[in-house]
Design a protein around this motif. Structure first.
Motif, PDB file in Angstrom:
ATOM      1  N   TYR A 130       0.814  -1.207   0.000  1.00 30.29           N
ATOM      2  CA  TYR A 130       0.000   0.000   0.000  1.00 30.29           C
ATOM      3  C   TYR A 130       0.851   1.261   0.000  1.00 30.29           C
ATOM      4  CZ  TYR A 130      -3.991  -3.049   0.859  1.00 30.29           C
ATOM      5  OH  TYR A 130      -4.964  -4.018   0.741  1.00 30.29           O
ATOM      6  N   ARG A 131       1.965   1.217   0.702  1.00 33.24           N
ATOM      7  CA  ARG A 131       2.860   2.373   0.665  1.00 33.24           C
ATOM      8  C   ARG A 131       3.397   2.580  -0.753  1.00 33.24           C
ATOM      9  NH1 ARG A 131       6.682   5.399   4.628  1.00 33.24           N
ATOM     10  NH2 ARG A 131       7.884   6.581   3.089  1.00 33.24           N
ATOM     11  N   HIS A 132       3.717   1.498  -1.439  1.00 33.25           N
ATOM     12  CA  HIS A 132       4.163   1.607  -2.833  1.00 33.25           C
ATOM     13  C   HIS A 132       3.099   2.270  -3.697  1.00 33.25           C
ATOM     14  CE1 HIS A 132       5.819   0.541  -6.746  1.00 33.25           C
ATOM     15  NE2 HIS A 132       4.659  -0.041  -7.042  1.00 33.25           N
ATOM     16  N   LEU A 133       1.844   1.890  -3.522  1.00 35.31           N
ATOM     17  CA  LEU A 133       0.759   2.494  -4.296  1.00 35.31           C
ATOM     18  C   LEU A 133       0.624   3.977  -3.960  1.00 35.31           C
ATOM     19  CD1 LEU A 133      -2.058  -0.242  -4.061  1.00 35.31           C
ATOM     20  CD2 LEU A 133      -0.115  -0.117  -5.644  1.00 35.31           C
ATOM     21  N   VAL A 134       0.750   4.312  -2.697  1.00 35.18           N
ATOM     22  CA  VAL A 134       0.648   5.710  -2.274  1.00 35.18           C
ATOM     23  C   VAL A 134       1.759   6.547  -2.895  1.00 35.18           C
ATOM     24  CG1 VAL A 134       0.904   7.253  -0.282  1.00 35.18           C
ATOM     25  CG2 VAL A 134      -0.600   5.256  -0.127  1.00 35.18           C
ATOM     26  N   GLU A 135       2.982   6.077  -2.811  1.00 36.79           N
ATOM     27  CA  GLU A 135       4.122   6.855  -3.297  1.00 36.79           C
ATOM     28  C   GLU A 135       4.095   7.012  -4.809  1.00 36.79           C
ATOM     29  OE1 GLU A 135       7.590   4.938  -1.756  1.00 36.79           O
ATOM     30  OE2 GLU A 135       7.481   6.021   0.151  1.00 36.79           O
ATOM     31  N   THR A 136       3.700   5.968  -5.509  1.00 37.03           N
ATOM     32  CA  THR A 136       3.714   6.037  -6.969  1.00 37.03           C
ATOM     33  C   THR A 136       2.439   6.632  -7.536  1.00 37.03           C
ATOM     34  OG1 THR A 136       2.979   3.721  -7.063  1.00 37.03           O
ATOM     35  CG2 THR A 136       5.348   4.138  -7.247  1.00 37.03           C
ATOM     36  N   GLY A 137       1.343   6.579  -6.766  1.00 32.12           N
ATOM     37  CA  GLY A 137       0.079   7.185  -7.204  1.00 32.12           C
ATOM     38  C   GLY A 137       0.081   8.688  -7.009  1.00 32.12           C
ATOM     39  N   ALA A 138       0.440   9.123  -5.813  1.00 34.04           N
ATOM     40  CA  ALA A 138       0.689  10.529  -5.494  1.00 34.04           C
ATOM     41  C   ALA A 138      -0.372  11.491  -6.023  1.00 34.04           C
ATOM     42  CB  ALA A 138       2.079  10.934  -6.003  1.00 34.04           C
ATOM     43  N   TRP A 139      -1.630  11.112  -5.862  1.00 39.62           N
ATOM     44  CA  TRP A 139      -2.728  12.041  -6.183  1.00 39.62           C
ATOM     45  C   TRP A 139      -3.949  11.608  -5.394  1.00 39.62           C
ATOM     46  CZ3 TRP A 139      -2.080  16.668  -7.462  1.00 39.62           C
ATOM     47  CH2 TRP A 139      -3.108  17.457  -8.028  1.00 39.62           C
ATOM     48  N   TRP A 140      -4.844  12.549  -5.123  1.00 36.68           N
ATOM     49  CA  TRP A 140      -5.900  12.331  -4.132  1.00 36.68           C
ATOM     50  C   TRP A 140      -6.890  11.230  -4.499  1.00 36.68           C
ATOM     51  CZ3 TRP A 140     -10.940  12.999  -5.616  1.00 36.68           C
ATOM     52  CH2 TRP A 140     -11.178  13.795  -6.737  1.00 36.68           C
ATOM     53  N   ASP A 141      -7.179  11.046  -5.792  1.00 37.89           N
ATOM     54  CA  ASP A 141      -8.186  10.045  -6.157  1.00 37.89           C
ATOM     55  C   ASP A 141      -7.729   8.637  -5.807  1.00 37.89           C
ATOM     56  OD1 ASP A 141      -6.227  10.337  -8.199  1.00 37.89           O
ATOM     57  OD2 ASP A 141      -7.564   9.467  -9.705  1.00 37.89           O
ATOM     58  N   PHE A 142      -6.423   8.397  -5.833  1.00 39.01           N
ATOM     59  CA  PHE A 142      -5.877   7.107  -5.425  1.00 39.01           C
ATOM     60  C   PHE A 142      -5.708   7.030  -3.911  1.00 39.01           C
ATOM     61  CE2 PHE A 142      -3.425   7.261  -9.660  1.00 39.01           C
ATOM     62  CZ  PHE A 142      -4.432   6.613 -10.343  1.00 39.01           C
ATOM     63  N   ILE A 143      -5.031   8.015  -3.372  1.00 43.63           N
ATOM     64  CA  ILE A 143      -4.560   7.939  -1.991  1.00 43.63           C
ATOM     65  C   ILE A 143      -5.705   7.900  -0.998  1.00 43.63           C
ATOM     66  CG2 ILE A 143      -3.577   9.433  -0.209  1.00 43.63           C
ATOM     67  CD1 ILE A 143      -1.968   8.442  -3.579  1.00 43.63           C
ATOM     68  N   ASP A 144      -6.770   8.646  -1.250  1.00 41.76           N
ATOM     69  CA  ASP A 144      -7.852   8.714  -0.269  1.00 41.76           C
ATOM     70  C   ASP A 144      -8.548   7.366  -0.098  1.00 41.76           C
ATOM     71  OD1 ASP A 144      -7.058  11.314  -0.255  1.00 41.76           O
ATOM     72  OD2 ASP A 144      -8.915  12.145  -1.061  1.00 41.76           O
ATOM     73  N   VAL A 145      -8.684   6.623  -1.176  1.00 39.80           N
ATOM     74  CA  VAL A 145      -9.297   5.287  -1.093  1.00 39.80           C
ATOM     75  C   VAL A 145      -8.340   4.309  -0.425  1.00 39.80           C
ATOM     76  CG1 VAL A 145     -10.324   3.393  -2.398  1.00 39.80           C
ATOM     77  CG2 VAL A 145     -10.663   5.747  -3.156  1.00 39.80           C
ATOM     78  N   ILE A 146      -7.073   4.360  -0.792  1.00 43.71           N
ATOM     79  CA  ILE A 146      -6.087   3.470  -0.170  1.00 43.71           C
ATOM     80  C   ILE A 146      -6.017   3.717   1.331  1.00 43.71           C
ATOM     81  CG2 ILE A 146      -3.637   2.874  -0.079  1.00 43.71           C
ATOM     82  CD1 ILE A 146      -3.528   3.685  -3.099  1.00 43.71           C
ATOM     83  N   ALA A 147      -6.056   4.994   1.721  1.00 44.75           N
ATOM     84  CA  ALA A 147      -5.974   5.329   3.149  1.00 44.75           C
ATOM     85  C   ALA A 147      -7.172   4.795   3.918  1.00 44.75           C
ATOM     86  CB  ALA A 147      -5.867   6.841   3.319  1.00 44.75           C
ATOM     87  N   SER A 148      -8.381   5.055   3.415  1.00 41.11           N
ATOM     88  CA  SER A 148      -9.582   4.722   4.184  1.00 41.11           C
ATOM     89  C   SER A 148     -10.011   3.269   4.039  1.00 41.11           C
ATOM     90  CB  SER A 148     -10.734   5.651   3.791  1.00 41.11           C
ATOM     91  OG  SER A 148     -11.030   5.537   2.409  1.00 41.11           O
ATOM     92  N   HIS A 149      -9.817   2.670   2.867  1.00 43.35           N
ATOM     93  CA  HIS A 149     -10.293   1.306   2.628  1.00 43.35           C
ATOM     94  C   HIS A 149      -9.184   0.261   2.644  1.00 43.35           C
ATOM     95  CE1 HIS A 149     -14.285   2.750   1.844  1.00 43.35           C
ATOM     96  NE2 HIS A 149     -13.850   3.561   0.898  1.00 43.35           N
ATOM     97  N   GLY A 150      -7.934   0.697   2.608  1.00 36.84           N
ATOM     98  CA  GLY A 150      -6.819  -0.232   2.660  1.00 36.84           C
ATOM     99  C   GLY A 150      -6.097  -0.176   3.996  1.00 36.84           C
ATOM    100  N   VAL A 151      -5.497   0.972   4.285  1.00 35.60           N
ATOM    101  CA  VAL A 151      -4.711   1.119   5.512  1.00 35.60           C
ATOM    102  C   VAL A 151      -5.607   1.129   6.747  1.00 35.60           C
ATOM    103  CG1 VAL A 151      -3.099   2.612   6.751  1.00 35.60           C
ATOM    104  CG2 VAL A 151      -2.877   2.330   4.277  1.00 35.60           C
TER     105      VAL A 151
END
Length: 239
Positions: A109-130
């Protein structure tokens, strides 16, 4: 010898084929412009995307954790269109793979966050993944979220702030206060729009559960909170 990722490769191919089949190329430029995305869109809106993912995932179940992680990572890393990354996020949190939502998965998930680096990706990863991993493993994940909250990567910090969006009564208020406070005190990040917005959103969401705690937090941090963060935090409390 059949490669370990055989089923994962089939799933990825099926996702790409299905997305192409439901794409509307006329919508793609508008979607890309709205998201300010360098990566192009196919033109698949949210509802057909959800249906496509649901049907493809049901038809191509993955047998084990290595293939699930391989599929998420390769669908993400090799994406030509933004919708492929949306599909990777859907696969990330799909109910078939709930057993893999643990500490081991946070590196992915950290890899997705760092390489995605935009709100449409990160907000879902944060709330539904992490977030679910944090709630299931608070003793181990809480210190990690504190370190993410002071990380040198903007979007890792945003993830730490937003990871409790869905926690409601399970919210760790000490952690929330710590990660918000860390960013209020850091001039390098405290003035960043996406940090200020995340702070306000996290506080606003928790205000639905404990408005008194949020009001007290805002009062105690009046000088540090930006007008945007304060306005968002009190959006449903003022008046």
């Amino acid at each position: 010898m059949v490669p370990i990722q055989h089923e994962a490769e089939e799933l990825i191919a099926a996702v790409r084929e299905r997305l192409q089949s439901v794409a509307d190329p006329l919508k793609a430029p508008r979607m890309q412009a709205y998201m300010k995305s360098e990566m192009p869109y196919l033109g698949v809106q949210s509802q057909p995307l959800r249906v496509a993912c649901r049907e493809v995932f049901a038809g191509h179940p993955l047998p084990d954790r290595p293939q699930w992680e391989w599929a998420v990572r390769h669908l993400w890393d090799e994406a030509s269109y933004r919708e492929e990354r949306y599909a990777a996020i859907a696969l990330m949190s799909h109910r078939l793979y709930g057993a893999y939502q643990d500490m081991q998965t946070l590196a992915l998930y950290r890899h997705l966050v760092e390489t995605g680096a935009w709100w449409d990706f990160i907000d879902v990863i944060a709330s539904h993944g992490v977030g679910p991993i944090l709630r299931a493993n608070p003793q181990d994940v809480t210190p990690l979220m504190r370190s993410w909250g002071r990380d040198g990567h903007l979007w890792v910090r945003r993830t730490a702030i937003l990871c409790q969006l869905s926690s409601k009564n399970a919210t760790d208020t000490d952690l929330l206060a710590d990660v918000v406070g860390e960013n209020l005190a850091d001039s390098r990040y405290g003035n960043e729009f996406f940090i200020r917005k995340a702070i306000g959103w996290a506080l606003r969401e928790y205000a639905k559960t404990d408005p008194d705690w949020v009001l007290d937090f805002v009062r105690r941090n009046e000088r540090g909170l930006s007008p945007l963060s304060r306005r968002e935090a009190l959006k449903h409390l003022d008046g």
